[in-house]
Design an enzyme around this catalytic site. Sequence first.
Site, PDB file in Angstrom:
ATOM      1  N   ASN A 111       1.027  -1.053  -0.074  1.00 44.15           N
ATOM      2  CA  ASN A 111       0.208   0.028   0.003  1.00 44.15           C
ATOM      3  C   ASN A 111       0.722   1.238  -0.011  1.00 44.15           C
ATOM      4  O   ASN A 111       1.923   1.300   0.572  1.00 44.15           O
ATOM      5  CB  ASN A 111      -0.718  -0.072   1.315  1.00 44.15           C
ATOM      6  CG  ASN A 111      -1.782   1.110   1.310  1.00 44.15           C
ATOM      7  OD1 ASN A 111      -2.471   1.602   0.340  1.00 44.15           O
ATOM      8  ND2 ASN A 111      -2.193   1.686   2.365  1.00 44.15           N
ATOM      9  N   HIS A 113       0.804   5.209   1.446  1.00 45.32           N
ATOM     10  CA  HIS A 113       0.067   6.066   2.647  1.00 45.32           C
ATOM     11  C   HIS A 113       0.744   7.484   2.529  1.00 45.32           C
ATOM     12  O   HIS A 113       1.940   7.814   2.595  1.00 45.32           O
ATOM     13  CB  HIS A 113       0.266   5.338   3.961  1.00 45.32           C
ATOM     14  CG  HIS A 113      -0.615   6.123   4.869  1.00 45.32           C
ATOM     15  ND1 HIS A 113      -1.965   6.164   4.918  1.00 45.32           N
ATOM     16  CD2 HIS A 113      -0.240   7.156   5.877  1.00 45.32           C
ATOM     17  CE1 HIS A 113      -2.358   6.824   5.974  1.00 45.32           C
ATOM     18  NE2 HIS A 113      -1.283   7.451   6.503  1.00 45.32           N
ATOM     19  N   SER A 140       4.629   7.090   2.326  1.00 40.19           N
ATOM     20  CA  SER A 140       5.205   5.793   2.891  1.00 40.19           C
ATOM     21  C   SER A 140       4.789   4.734   1.816  1.00 40.19           C
ATOM     22  O   SER A 140       3.621   4.596   1.892  1.00 40.19           O
ATOM     23  CB  SER A 140       5.266   5.274   4.212  1.00 40.19           C
ATOM     24  OG  SER A 140       5.632   6.160   5.012  1.00 40.19           O
ATOM     25  N   ASP A 149      -2.278   0.575   8.542  1.00 41.49           N
ATOM     26  CA  ASP A 149      -1.191   1.409   8.040  1.00 41.49           C
ATOM     27  C   ASP A 149       0.044   0.934   8.991  1.00 41.49           C
ATOM     28  O   ASP A 149       0.859   1.926   9.358  1.00 41.49           O
ATOM     29  CB  ASP A 149      -1.508   2.962   8.141  1.00 41.49           C
ATOM     30  CG  ASP A 149      -2.423   3.260   7.155  1.00 41.49           C
ATOM     31  OD1 ASP A 149      -2.475   2.726   6.200  1.00 41.49           O
ATOM     32  OD2 ASP A 149      -3.311   4.069   7.463  1.00 41.49           O
TER      33      ASP A 149
END
Length: 222
Positions: A111, A113, A140, A149
């Site tokens: 992912n 973020h 990030s 996260d």
Amino acid sequence: MVNKRASLVVLISGSGSNLQAIIKAVNNGDINADINAVISNRAGVKGLQIAEQAGIKTFTLDHTNYSSRENFDLALIECIDQFSPSLVILAGFMRILSDVFIHHYAEHLINIHPSLLPKFKGLNTHERALNAGDSIHGASVHMVNAELDSGEIVIQAEVDIKPDDNKESLAERVLMQEHKIYPLAISLFVDGTLCFKQHVLQFKNKPLLQPLLWTSNKLITP
Ligand code: GRF
């Protein structure tokens, strides 16, 4: 023998600018893989158009059509697994994923973020960085685990906060950095520079003890 190219599946919910950056990196050879599907949980979003224009198969799975989060995630898994991806890439996918999904793709789910994690998990990160009076913000790329996260941080890009920044101007500069570090992180996984060994994230065959850093347009490695 013909080497099979790695397969990628990208999940989106909206504008797809990170998707666009990843497509560009695939097209110019920086990522040695194929994006075999783009899946959105929202119909009609710009990211779907971007994928279609690039000739990528698209799917819309509207989460509101499913009776539970798990049922939606099971349908997602079924759709994704047709393409046997080595990486499932969340690019602005605005859904919390269930443990079933996360375990299914453990160590293959990534992912991006918009903050320097572990700071500002969750939403409204730019506003929160400004309100905190921070002088540095950023983005990030991280692995996805069961906690929001919180997976291993792979690479970060820092962005200076200027005195006259508002959340929009800051978001714009952070997004520009996202478009650099996300394709880069994906290419490092695809070519094996980043990989998991015995559940430990490795960079060049050594445990990655702190995130890679992208600064002044270059990669700082341990
Ligand atoms: C990005 O800011 C990303 O960090 C966050 O969602 C946004 C997606 O933007 N997870 P886009 O759809 O890639 O333009």
